[in-house]
Design a protein around this motif. Structure first.
Motif, PDB file in Angstrom:
ATOM      1  N   PHE A  31     -48.919  18.076  39.553  1.00  0.00           N
ATOM      2  CA  PHE A  31     -47.873  17.722  38.570  1.00  0.00           C
ATOM      3  C   PHE A  31     -46.801  16.900  39.225  1.00  0.00           C
ATOM      4  O   PHE A  31     -46.904  16.713  40.399  1.00  0.00           O
ATOM      5  CB  PHE A  31     -47.092  19.112  37.995  1.00  0.00           C
ATOM      6  N   ILE A  32     -46.062  16.154  38.295  1.00  0.00           N
ATOM      7  CA  ILE A  32     -45.199  15.038  38.872  1.00  0.00           C
ATOM      8  C   ILE A  32     -43.853  15.206  38.240  1.00  0.00           C
ATOM      9  O   ILE A  32     -43.528  15.733  37.216  1.00  0.00           O
ATOM     10  CB  ILE A  32     -45.736  13.701  38.571  1.00  0.00           C
ATOM     11  N   THR A  33     -42.970  15.285  39.177  1.00  0.00           N
ATOM     12  CA  THR A  33     -41.407  15.435  38.928  1.00  0.00           C
ATOM     13  C   THR A  33     -40.832  14.168  38.548  1.00  0.00           C
ATOM     14  O   THR A  33     -40.802  13.516  39.754  1.00  0.00           O
ATOM     15  CB  THR A  33     -40.624  16.167  39.799  1.00  0.00           C
ATOM     16  N   ASN A  34     -41.060  13.457  37.399  1.00  0.00           N
ATOM     17  CA  ASN A  34     -40.504  12.228  37.430  1.00  0.00           C
ATOM     18  C   ASN A  34     -38.926  12.153  37.453  1.00  0.00           C
ATOM     19  O   ASN A  34     -38.491  11.015  37.898  1.00  0.00           O
ATOM     20  CB  ASN A  34     -40.637  11.750  35.733  1.00  0.00           C
ATOM     21  N   SER A  35     -38.218  13.060  37.366  1.00  0.00           N
ATOM     22  CA  SER A  35     -36.772  12.890  37.452  1.00  0.00           C
ATOM     23  C   SER A  35     -36.037  14.302  37.697  1.00  0.00           C
ATOM     24  O   SER A  35     -36.759  15.140  37.076  1.00  0.00           O
ATOM     25  CB  SER A  35     -35.907  12.101  36.374  1.00  0.00           C
ATOM     26  N   MET A  36     -35.290  14.237  38.321  1.00  0.00           N
ATOM     27  CA  MET A  36     -34.558  15.826  38.397  1.00  0.00           C
ATOM     28  C   MET A  36     -32.854  15.411  38.601  1.00  0.00           C
ATOM     29  O   MET A  36     -32.494  14.513  39.223  1.00  0.00           O
ATOM     30  CB  MET A  36     -34.854  16.616  39.770  1.00  0.00           C
ATOM     31  N   ASP A  37     -32.121  16.189  38.050  1.00  0.00           N
ATOM     32  CA  ASP A  37     -30.613  16.077  37.866  1.00  0.00           C
ATOM     33  C   ASP A  37     -30.062  17.245  38.057  1.00  0.00           C
ATOM     34  O   ASP A  37     -30.679  18.448  37.626  1.00  0.00           O
ATOM     35  CB  ASP A  37     -30.378  15.423  36.665  1.00  0.00           C
ATOM     36  N   TRP A  38     -28.677  17.476  38.233  1.00  0.00           N
ATOM     37  CA  TRP A  38     -27.951  18.384  38.127  1.00  0.00           C
ATOM     38  C   TRP A  38     -26.917  18.350  37.267  1.00  0.00           C
ATOM     39  O   TRP A  38     -26.344  17.209  36.819  1.00  0.00           O
ATOM     40  CB  TRP A  38     -27.011  18.714  39.558  1.00  0.00           C
ATOM     41  N   TYR A  39     -26.707  19.552  36.568  1.00  0.00           N
ATOM     42  CA  TYR A  39     -25.427  19.470  35.694  1.00  0.00           C
ATOM     43  C   TYR A  39     -24.519  20.556  35.883  1.00  0.00           C
ATOM     44  O   TYR A  39     -25.031  21.692  36.574  1.00  0.00           O
ATOM     45  CB  TYR A  39     -26.154  19.781  34.196  1.00  0.00           C
TER      46      TYR A  39
END
Length: 109
Positions: A31-39
């Motif tokens: 699988f590919i993690t296109n983007s990751m962010d924190w909230y």
């Protein structure tokens, strides 16, 4: 199916440092993690995206599907529930946004 697991939360004394991690995992072999962010959702406030600034450093290890968040010189207003959000591509579902359960951070003054 993709899961996001945050870790590193807890009680931190003001002036100290905080480091959180979020790892994406999937039942699929590739699988590919296109983007990751924190909230962050602080008490009584709207959920907001946590961005890099003078005290905040965000880094990713793409090979490990991991995002890190480090906050230096933490303040009581840094308290809240920190959540990881990722856009992940899998063969069976395509690109989908996923959100972790969140980890509580409390900064004591």
């Amino acid at each position: 199916q993709v899961d996001l697991a945050e870790s590193g939360g807890g009680l931190v004394q003001a002036g100290g440092s905080l480091r959180l991690s979020c790892v994406a995992s999937s039942s699929e072999n590739w699988f590919i993690t296109n983007s990751m962010d924190w909230y962050r959702r602080a008490p009584g406030k709207e959920r907001e995206k946590v961005g890099p600034d003078g005290r905040v450093t965000i880094s990713r290890d793409i090979a490990k599907h991991t995002i890190y968040l480090q906050i230096d010189m933490v303040k009581p207003e840094d308290s809240g529930v920190y959540t990881c959000q990722a856009n992940v591509w899998t063969r069976t579902r395509g690109s989908v946004d996923y959100t972790g359960q969140g980890t509580q951070v409390t900064v004591s003054s």
